[in-house]
Design a protein around this motif. Structure first.
Motif, PDB file in Angstrom:
ATOM      1  N   GLY A 183      46.634  27.865  48.578  1.00 58.12           N
ATOM      2  CA  GLY A 183      45.955  26.812  48.167  1.00 58.12           C
ATOM      3  C   GLY A 183      45.838  26.685  46.610  1.00 58.12           C
ATOM      4  O   GLY A 183      46.585  27.306  45.850  1.00 58.12           O
ATOM      5  N   GLU A 184      45.441  25.598  46.042  1.00 58.37           N
ATOM      6  CA  GLU A 184      45.168  25.358  44.866  1.00 58.37           C
ATOM      7  C   GLU A 184      44.461  26.314  43.844  1.00 58.37           C
ATOM      8  O   GLU A 184      43.558  26.963  44.243  1.00 58.37           O
ATOM      9  N   GLY A 185      45.112  26.917  43.054  1.00 60.51           N
ATOM     10  CA  GLY A 185      44.705  28.064  42.126  1.00 60.51           C
ATOM     11  C   GLY A 185      44.757  29.481  42.684  1.00 60.51           C
ATOM     12  O   GLY A 185      44.166  30.476  42.069  1.00 60.51           O
ATOM     13  N   ASP A 186      45.416  29.544  44.026  1.00 61.95           N
ATOM     14  CA  ASP A 186      45.656  30.894  44.648  1.00 61.95           C
ATOM     15  C   ASP A 186      46.483  31.842  43.882  1.00 61.95           C
ATOM     16  O   ASP A 186      47.295  31.334  43.099  1.00 61.95           O
ATOM     17  N   THR A 187      46.227  33.093  43.891  1.00 64.06           N
ATOM     18  CA  THR A 187      46.970  34.158  43.612  1.00 64.06           C
ATOM     19  C   THR A 187      48.053  34.302  44.885  1.00 64.06           C
ATOM     20  O   THR A 187      47.445  34.432  45.953  1.00 64.06           O
ATOM     21  N   VAL A 188      49.276  34.863  44.651  1.00 63.45           N
ATOM     22  CA  VAL A 188      49.983  35.064  45.852  1.00 63.45           C
ATOM     23  C   VAL A 188      50.718  36.368  45.501  1.00 63.45           C
ATOM     24  O   VAL A 188      51.501  36.559  44.440  1.00 63.45           O
ATOM     25  N   ILE A 189      50.572  37.604  46.206  1.00 70.04           N
ATOM     26  CA  ILE A 189      51.118  38.896  46.284  1.00 70.04           C
ATOM     27  C   ILE A 189      52.465  38.827  46.981  1.00 70.04           C
ATOM     28  O   ILE A 189      52.074  38.539  48.110  1.00 70.04           O
ATOM     29  N   LEU A 190      53.295  38.924  46.340  1.00 70.54           N
ATOM     30  CA  LEU A 190      54.803  39.307  46.945  1.00 70.54           C
ATOM     31  C   LEU A 190      55.384  40.633  47.062  1.00 70.54           C
ATOM     32  O   LEU A 190      55.436  40.906  45.830  1.00 70.54           O
ATOM     33  N   ALA A 217      42.011  30.877  36.958  1.00 70.94           N
ATOM     34  CA  ALA A 217      40.524  31.267  36.670  1.00 70.94           C
ATOM     35  C   ALA A 217      40.336  32.541  35.898  1.00 70.94           C
ATOM     36  O   ALA A 217      41.205  33.342  35.833  1.00 70.94           O
ATOM     37  N   PRO A 218      39.374  32.337  35.159  1.00 71.52           N
ATOM     38  CA  PRO A 218      39.120  33.566  34.071  1.00 71.52           C
ATOM     39  C   PRO A 218      39.187  34.874  34.760  1.00 71.52           C
ATOM     40  O   PRO A 218      39.596  35.883  33.943  1.00 71.52           O
ATOM     41  N   LYS A 219      38.548  34.901  35.868  1.00 66.82           N
ATOM     42  CA  LYS A 219      38.502  36.171  36.714  1.00 66.82           C
ATOM     43  C   LYS A 219      39.960  36.832  36.815  1.00 66.82           C
ATOM     44  O   LYS A 219      40.395  38.072  36.760  1.00 66.82           O
ATOM     45  N   ILE A 220      40.618  35.823  37.447  1.00 67.55           N
ATOM     46  CA  ILE A 220      42.116  36.301  37.785  1.00 67.55           C
ATOM     47  C   ILE A 220      42.753  36.624  36.524  1.00 67.55           C
ATOM     48  O   ILE A 220      43.521  37.524  36.612  1.00 67.55           O
ATOM     49  N   MET A 221      42.733  35.891  35.537  1.00 70.58           N
ATOM     50  CA  MET A 221      43.441  36.264  34.273  1.00 70.58           C
ATOM     51  C   MET A 221      43.002  37.717  33.928  1.00 70.58           C
ATOM     52  O   MET A 221      43.717  38.443  33.237  1.00 70.58           O
ATOM     53  N   GLU A 222      41.750  38.077  33.978  1.00 73.81           N
ATOM     54  CA  GLU A 222      41.236  39.423  33.464  1.00 73.81           C
ATOM     55  C   GLU A 222      41.722  40.342  34.350  1.00 73.81           C
ATOM     56  O   GLU A 222      42.097  41.313  33.792  1.00 73.81           O
ATOM     57  N   ILE A 223      41.932  40.166  35.584  1.00 75.07           N
ATOM     58  CA  ILE A 223      42.393  41.293  36.460  1.00 75.07           C
ATOM     59  C   ILE A 223      43.978  41.434  36.491  1.00 75.07           C
ATOM     60  O   ILE A 223      44.375  42.589  36.244  1.00 75.07           O
TER      61      ILE A 223
END
Length: 370
Positions: A222-229, A252-258
């Motif tokens: 989806g739009e803005g998703d993180t994807v772990i490979l 998103a700020p939370k994703i950038m933070e983690i």
């Protein structure tokens, strides 16, 4: 791999047997069997065996069934071949009697209860005063330190995995399906000459990225998703294992933070790795940083593990069971933060322990640096 390396390994293993006061040792773990003999057959299930090694101070046997006779002769010519038609227990009593085995070591962490009982029954039939001794990780003591040839094979396996990762990375986009990306990874590894994937690839998008061992689904990115490979190949018998996290667009700020916390934790841990370092100290370097960032409860697994003939082997980099790292151990460094219902980030490198630090085996590619 040169045939004489297997004889040299057997001699080193015999010294371990002497120290453990074992007359004989039955090797059943497939990776251990290959490490000592060169016999490449795999066991598809724990209840199915393609053979065992029986090693004493003066003899070394490869016990297998007729399906593997030709391969055994070619791959393990230094071992005396013994063929059974009705199972391992068919040959063991006579061999135990002939070899005068009283204390027989077995890999208790691998054998089923049924097979353990069969070995014990066979020994007591031949040597009524004999004892089967459960032993764990005796061959693994040798495997934990890689020689130059093993390290080179691991490097080649990593390069193949990196090719597959880059190919997947190039096509990732909203609308792509997890299962399709996983298949592209596996297909690329196979077409690149890999024996197999070292484990089923993990492709986890959006909320699925909060599951450390997610199984690829029919979910679309989806739009803005993180994807772990998370992927690895097996090439010439040796495994690789690496992880990157792809992010669509400006996170998103939370994703950038983690993401930043995970990356800093990975780099901090890599700085702590060197011969003589304590594995728990290395784990803590990453774990403390993630805790201080406010996500200690969201990093539940160990920092890393050894990789070689198996994709998960010793040493472990965890907060328990400390081990002193030695030169030419090969380990992963893979911190992660997982937020249920939201998503997650994991980043994984493979490194070789050196006298003064660590050599990065995976390339410093496909990381974000905002």
């Amino acid at each position: 791999m040169q045939k004489n390396i297997f004889s040299e390994r057997v001699e080193r293993f015999r010294k371990i047997m002497l120290h453990e006061e074992l007359d004989a040792f039955l090797v059943a773990v497939p990776e251990n069997r290959y490490y000592l003999s060169g016999f490449e057959a795999e066991d598809l299930l724990l209840t199915e065996s393609s053979g065992c090694l029986l090693i004493t101070q003066t003899a070394k046997y490869l016990l297998t069934d007729p399906r593997y006779e030709g391969a055994a002769k070619e791959e393990a010519p230094d071992f005396e071949l013994a063929i059974y038609s009705t199972g391992l227990k068919q040959l063991l009593p006579e061999l135990f009697l002939q070899l005068k085995c009283d204390r027989v070591g077995v890999e208790e962490h691998f054998l089923t209860i049924k097979r353990f009982a069969e070995v014990k029954e066979a020994l007591l039939k031949a040597r009524p005063s004999g004892a089967v001794i459960g032993a764990e990780d005796l061959v693994e003591r040798l495997r934990i330190i890689k020689d130059d040839e093993e390290i080179e094979k691991i490097r080649k396996s990593i390069r193949l995995s990196e090719t597959a990762l880059q190919k997947a990375w190039n096509v990732l986009a909203p609308g792509k399906i997890e299962k399709e990306i996983a298949w592209l990874i596996e297909k690329t590894i196979r077409e690149g000459g890999g024996d197999a994937v070292s484990f089923p690839p993990i492709v986890a998008a959006g909320p699925n990225a909060a599951l450390p061992h997610a199984v690829p689904t029919g979910r679309r990115i989806g739009e803005g998703d993180t994807v772990i490979l998370d992927l690895g190949s097996k090439l010439d018998g040796y495994c690789s294992d690496m992880t990157r996290t792809w992010i669509h667009g400006r996170p998103a700020p939370k994703i950038m933070e983690i993401y930043k916390a995970v990356r800093q934790a990975q780099l901090a841990a890599q700085e702590k790795i060197h011969a003589g370092a304590d594995s728990v100290t290395v784990d803590s370097a990453a774990r403390d940083l993630i805790r201080d960032a406010g996500y200690g409860d969201n990093f539940g697994h160990g920092l890393g593990h050894g990789v070689g003939l198996a994709v998960h082997e010793k040493p472990g980099l965890r907060k328990v069971d400390p081990i002193i790292l030695e030169e030419n151990m090969v380990v992963t460094v893979e911190p992660g933060i997982y937020l249920p219902g939201f998503g997650g980030v994991r980043l994984e490198n493979m490194v070789r322990v050196t006298k003064t630090g660590c050599e990065l085996l995976t390339r410093e590619e496909l990381f974000y640096d905002w």
